[in-house]
Motif scaffolding. Sequence first.
Motif, mmCIF file in Angstrom:
data_model
loop_
_atom_site.group_PDB
_atom_site.id
_atom_site.type_symbol
_atom_site.label_atom_id
_atom_site.label_comp_id
_atom_site.label_asym_id
_atom_site.label_seq_id
_atom_site.Cartn_x
_atom_site.Cartn_y
_atom_site.Cartn_z
ATOM 1 N N VAL A 54 7.519 98.121 -2.805
ATOM 2 C CA VAL A 54 7.612 97.282 -1.618
ATOM 3 C C VAL A 54 7.236 98.154 -0.425
ATOM 4 O O VAL A 54 7.736 99.272 -0.288
ATOM 5 C CB VAL A 54 9.046 96.730 -1.443
ATOM 6 C CG1 VAL A 54 9.188 95.995 -0.131
ATOM 7 C CG2 VAL A 54 9.422 95.838 -2.601
ATOM 8 N N ALA A 55 6.345 97.652 0.423
ATOM 9 C CA ALA A 55 5.943 98.372 1.626
ATOM 10 C C ALA A 55 6.758 97.868 2.814
ATOM 11 O O ALA A 55 7.123 96.689 2.874
ATOM 12 C CB ALA A 55 4.463 98.172 1.892
ATOM 13 N N MET A 56 7.045 98.787 3.745
ATOM 14 C CA MET A 56 7.804 98.437 4.948
ATOM 15 C C MET A 56 7.228 99.144 6.151
ATOM 16 O O MET A 56 6.558 100.169 6.016
ATOM 17 C CB MET A 56 9.262 98.862 4.791
ATOM 18 C CG MET A 56 10.095 97.884 4.077
ATOM 19 S SD MET A 56 11.807 98.295 4.332
ATOM 20 C CE MET A 56 12.355 98.112 2.683
ATOM 21 N N GLY A 57 7.565 98.638 7.310
ATOM 22 C CA GLY A 57 7.177 99.268 8.555
ATOM 23 C C GLY A 57 8.024 100.498 8.843
ATOM 24 O O GLY A 57 9.002 100.785 8.159
ATOM 25 N N ARG A 58 7.632 101.222 9.879
ATOM 26 C CA ARG A 58 8.270 102.496 10.206
ATOM 27 C C ARG A 58 9.759 102.375 10.500
ATOM 28 O O ARG A 58 10.573 103.124 9.963
ATOM 29 C CB ARG A 58 7.541 103.123 11.401
ATOM 30 C CG ARG A 58 8.076 104.486 11.784
ATOM 31 C CD ARG A 58 7.359 105.052 12.969
ATOM 32 N NE ARG A 58 7.521 104.130 14.088
ATOM 33 C CZ ARG A 58 6.772 104.112 15.160
ATOM 34 N NH1 ARG A 58 5.792 104.959 15.293
ATOM 35 N NH2 ARG A 58 6.979 103.250 16.118
ATOM 36 N N ASN A 59 10.147 101.447 11.360
ATOM 37 C CA ASN A 59 11.562 101.326 11.731
ATOM 38 C C ASN A 59 12.424 100.866 10.559
ATOM 39 O O ASN A 59 13.511 101.402 10.333
ATOM 40 C CB ASN A 59 11.723 100.359 12.905
ATOM 41 C CG ASN A 59 11.106 100.913 14.176
ATOM 42 O OD1 ASN A 59 10.973 102.125 14.330
ATOM 43 N ND2 ASN A 59 10.717 100.024 15.071
ATOM 44 N N ALA A 60 11.941 99.883 9.819
ATOM 45 C CA ALA A 60 12.695 99.401 8.660
ATOM 46 C C ALA A 60 12.806 100.496 7.608
ATOM 47 O O ALA A 60 13.842 100.645 6.964
ATOM 48 C CB ALA A 60 12.029 98.162 8.070
ATOM 49 N N MET A 61 11.750 101.288 7.447
ATOM 50 C CA MET A 61 11.783 102.362 6.457
ATOM 51 C C MET A 61 12.775 103.449 6.865
ATOM 52 O O MET A 61 13.492 103.986 6.029
ATOM 53 C CB MET A 61 10.388 102.958 6.261
ATOM 54 C CG MET A 61 10.338 103.989 5.155
ATOM 55 S SD MET A 61 10.920 103.395 3.552
ATOM 56 C CE MET A 61 9.572 102.352 3.062
ATOM 57 N N ALA A 62 12.834 103.758 8.148
ATOM 58 C CA ALA A 62 13.789 104.764 8.623
ATOM 59 C C ALA A 62 15.224 104.311 8.341
ATOM 60 O O ALA A 62 16.048 105.089 7.859
ATOM 61 C CB ALA A 62 13.586 105.034 10.113
#
Length: 162
Positions: A101-109
């Motif tokens: 699953v790919a996520m954006g920078r803030n969600a990944m942090a």
Amino acid sequence: MQQHTVNKMQRSKLPEFISVISANSCARIRIDDIEVIEQDGRKIHVITADRDYTFYGAMNTLAESLNERAFFRPIRRMIINLDHIRDISGFYINFNSGQSVAMGRNAMADTKKAYKRYLLRYPPYTLWEPAGLMHDAVAESIVHHEPLHEDEMTDNQDALEA
């Protein structure tokens, strides 16, 4: 009094399954098998290692069923099961089944922080650092600086002179 005790025990028991009812199928999904739950408009996708179940529903209703378990909601439209994560690399969460699953920078942090807290609950664990930094840290911890007593200092000087 007994009735109150029975009701309290029933409330504390966590559900094992969620029901999925759509126009084409009906299923009972074991909560521990769920890897990801995604919302696409009004559709909910419950993804397990074996199958993707799709139905119309509300994400908040599912989120309530998953309380007190190893699920994390990084964004409003996604819930992930921390028990099934193999690793987090870059902007991808890789699951034991091979799905990603790919996520954006803030969600990944936020997800990385939650996953680290999750991992620290299950010792033994080790804190990994890059090889160069770890070598220096180990070298510093091995060097032991204690003041020598006077008789040890003279013994060491005698040994050096010999």
